[in-house]
Design a protein around this motif. Sequence first.
Motif, PDB file in Angstrom:
ATOM      1  N   SER A 187       0.828  -1.205   0.000  1.00 50.50           N
ATOM      2  CA  SER A 187       0.000   0.000   0.000  1.00 50.50           C
ATOM      3  C   SER A 187       0.866   1.260   0.000  1.00 50.50           C
ATOM      4  O   SER A 187       0.612   2.201  -0.751  1.00 50.50           O
ATOM      5  CB  SER A 187      -0.912  -0.015   1.220  1.00 50.50           C
ATOM      6  OG  SER A 187      -1.644   1.172   1.311  1.00 50.50           O
ATOM      7  N   VAL A 188       1.885   1.273   0.836  1.00 51.03           N
ATOM      8  CA  VAL A 188       2.777   2.440   0.907  1.00 51.03           C
ATOM      9  C   VAL A 188       3.519   2.612  -0.411  1.00 51.03           C
ATOM     10  O   VAL A 188       3.658   3.740  -0.921  1.00 51.03           O
ATOM     11  CB  VAL A 188       3.764   2.286   2.093  1.00 51.03           C
ATOM     12  CG1 VAL A 188       4.883   3.323   1.993  1.00 51.03           C
ATOM     13  CG2 VAL A 188       3.023   2.426   3.417  1.00 51.03           C
ATOM     14  N   LEU A 189       3.982   1.529  -1.002  1.00 50.64           N
ATOM     15  CA  LEU A 189       4.701   1.618  -2.275  1.00 50.64           C
ATOM     16  C   LEU A 189       3.791   2.133  -3.384  1.00 50.64           C
ATOM     17  O   LEU A 189       4.234   2.910  -4.244  1.00 50.64           O
ATOM     18  CB  LEU A 189       5.295   0.257  -2.640  1.00 50.64           C
ATOM     19  CG  LEU A 189       6.454  -0.211  -1.756  1.00 50.64           C
ATOM     20  CD1 LEU A 189       6.858  -1.632  -2.114  1.00 50.64           C
ATOM     21  CD2 LEU A 189       7.641   0.732  -1.852  1.00 50.64           C
ATOM     22  N   LYS A 190       2.529   1.752  -3.359  1.00 58.02           N
ATOM     23  CA  LYS A 190       1.581   2.254  -4.357  1.00 58.02           C
ATOM     24  C   LYS A 190       1.363   3.753  -4.180  1.00 58.02           C
ATOM     25  O   LYS A 190       1.264   4.496  -5.159  1.00 58.02           O
ATOM     26  CB  LYS A 190       0.251   1.506  -4.269  1.00 58.02           C
ATOM     27  CG  LYS A 190       0.319   0.109  -4.840  1.00 58.02           C
ATOM     28  CD  LYS A 190      -1.025  -0.597  -4.736  1.00 58.02           C
ATOM     29  CE  LYS A 190      -0.951  -2.001  -5.331  1.00 58.02           C
ATOM     30  NZ  LYS A 190      -2.220  -2.730  -5.205  1.00 58.02           N
ATOM     31  N   GLU A 191       1.289   4.208  -2.916  1.00 55.30           N
ATOM     32  CA  GLU A 191       1.140   5.641  -2.652  1.00 55.30           C
ATOM     33  C   GLU A 191       2.367   6.408  -3.144  1.00 55.30           C
ATOM     34  O   GLU A 191       2.239   7.482  -3.750  1.00 55.30           O
ATOM     35  CB  GLU A 191       0.950   5.896  -1.160  1.00 55.30           C
ATOM     36  CG  GLU A 191      -0.410   5.492  -0.630  1.00 55.30           C
ATOM     37  CD  GLU A 191      -0.539   5.749   0.864  1.00 55.30           C
ATOM     38  OE1 GLU A 191      -0.036   6.791   1.330  1.00 55.30           O
ATOM     39  OE2 GLU A 191      -1.138   4.901   1.544  1.00 55.30           O
ATOM     40  N   ILE A 192       3.550   5.852  -2.889  1.00 56.32           N
ATOM     41  CA  ILE A 192       4.786   6.494  -3.350  1.00 56.32           C
ATOM     42  C   ILE A 192       4.794   6.570  -4.868  1.00 56.32           C
ATOM     43  O   ILE A 192       5.143   7.603  -5.447  1.00 56.32           O
ATOM     44  CB  ILE A 192       6.019   5.728  -2.824  1.00 56.32           C
ATOM     45  CG1 ILE A 192       6.131   5.918  -1.310  1.00 56.32           C
ATOM     46  CG2 ILE A 192       7.293   6.207  -3.522  1.00 56.32           C
ATOM     47  CD1 ILE A 192       7.178   5.037  -0.648  1.00 56.32           C
ATOM     48  N   LYS A 193       4.384   5.499  -5.521  1.00 56.43           N
ATOM     49  CA  LYS A 193       4.334   5.486  -6.987  1.00 56.43           C
ATOM     50  C   LYS A 193       3.389   6.568  -7.498  1.00 56.43           C
ATOM     51  O   LYS A 193       3.701   7.290  -8.450  1.00 56.43           O
ATOM     52  CB  LYS A 193       3.880   4.111  -7.477  1.00 56.43           C
ATOM     53  CG  LYS A 193       3.802   4.005  -8.971  1.00 56.43           C
ATOM     54  CD  LYS A 193       3.315   2.627  -9.401  1.00 56.43           C
ATOM     55  CE  LYS A 193       3.148   2.562 -10.908  1.00 56.43           C
ATOM     56  NZ  LYS A 193       2.604   1.280 -11.350  1.00 56.43           N
ATOM     57  N   SER A 194       2.243   6.712  -6.845  1.00 58.98           N
ATOM     58  CA  SER A 194       1.275   7.733  -7.242  1.00 58.98           C
ATOM     59  C   SER A 194       1.848   9.136  -7.052  1.00 58.98           C
ATOM     60  O   SER A 194       1.707   9.999  -7.929  1.00 58.98           O
ATOM     61  CB  SER A 194      -0.005   7.564  -6.421  1.00 58.98           C
ATOM     62  OG  SER A 194      -0.912   8.592  -6.693  1.00 58.98           O
ATOM     63  N   GLU A 195       2.496   9.370  -5.930  1.00 61.38           N
ATOM     64  CA  GLU A 195       3.105  10.675  -5.663  1.00 61.38           C
ATOM     65  C   GLU A 195       4.198  10.980  -6.689  1.00 61.38           C
ATOM     66  O   GLU A 195       4.300  12.103  -7.199  1.00 61.38           O
ATOM     67  CB  GLU A 195       3.694  10.723  -4.247  1.00 61.38           C
ATOM     68  CG  GLU A 195       2.653  10.716  -3.149  1.00 61.38           C
ATOM     69  CD  GLU A 195       1.820  11.974  -3.118  1.00 61.38           C
ATOM     70  OE1 GLU A 195       2.345  13.065  -3.391  1.00 61.38           O
ATOM     71  OE2 GLU A 195       0.619  11.858  -2.812  1.00 61.38           O
TER      72      GLU A 195
ATOM     73  N   SER B 140       6.239  13.831 -11.440  1.00 60.02           N
ATOM     74  CA  SER B 140       6.715  13.753 -12.821  1.00 60.02           C
ATOM     75  C   SER B 140       5.875  14.634 -13.741  1.00 60.02           C
ATOM     76  O   SER B 140       6.421  15.349 -14.592  1.00 60.02           O
ATOM     77  CB  SER B 140       6.670  12.302 -13.300  1.00 60.02           C
ATOM     78  OG  SER B 140       7.055  12.208 -14.636  1.00 60.02           O
ATOM     79  N   LYS B 141       4.556  14.619 -13.559  1.00 61.87           N
ATOM     80  CA  LYS B 141       3.682  15.460 -14.379  1.00 61.87           C
ATOM     81  C   LYS B 141       3.951  16.935 -14.124  1.00 61.87           C
ATOM     82  O   LYS B 141       3.960  17.747 -15.053  1.00 61.87           O
ATOM     83  CB  LYS B 141       2.221  15.125 -14.097  1.00 61.87           C
ATOM     84  CG  LYS B 141       1.794  13.784 -14.648  1.00 61.87           C
ATOM     85  CD  LYS B 141       0.376  13.432 -14.274  1.00 61.87           C
ATOM     86  CE  LYS B 141       0.028  12.031 -14.742  1.00 61.87           C
ATOM     87  NZ  LYS B 141      -1.281  11.590 -14.268  1.00 61.87           N
ATOM     88  N   ARG B 142       4.174  17.294 -12.863  1.00 58.57           N
ATOM     89  CA  ARG B 142       4.476  18.688 -12.538  1.00 58.57           C
ATOM     90  C   ARG B 142       5.800  19.120 -13.158  1.00 58.57           C
ATOM     91  O   ARG B 142       5.933  20.243 -13.662  1.00 58.57           O
ATOM     92  CB  ARG B 142       4.515  18.882 -11.022  1.00 58.57           C
ATOM     93  CG  ARG B 142       3.150  18.797 -10.379  1.00 58.57           C
ATOM     94  CD  ARG B 142       3.210  18.970  -8.888  1.00 58.57           C
ATOM     95  NE  ARG B 142       1.909  18.755  -8.299  1.00 58.57           N
ATOM     96  CZ  ARG B 142       1.727  18.354  -7.056  1.00 58.57           C
ATOM     97  NH1 ARG B 142       2.765  18.109  -6.280  1.00 58.57           N
ATOM     98  NH2 ARG B 142       0.500  18.181  -6.584  1.00 58.57           N
TER      99      ARG B 142
END
Length: 54
Positions: free
Chosen positions: A10-18, A23-25
């Motif tokens: 779960s934490v790794l998925k959150e990090i990936k999302s962040e 990256s988009k910014r």
Amino acid sequence: MTDFEERLISVLKEIKSELSMISKRLDSLADHVDDSRRSLDTLNELVQVIAYSD
């Protein structure tokens, strides 16, 4: 799967999302920098034209 493994995933998925948002910014900032550079190049050309027109 253990509770620890589930929390870790779960934490790794959150990090990936962040990281994806960051990256988009950064892509957006790079676009702004490119636009600014083009504007400065245009202004520089105009200044040179004005300077050499005398």
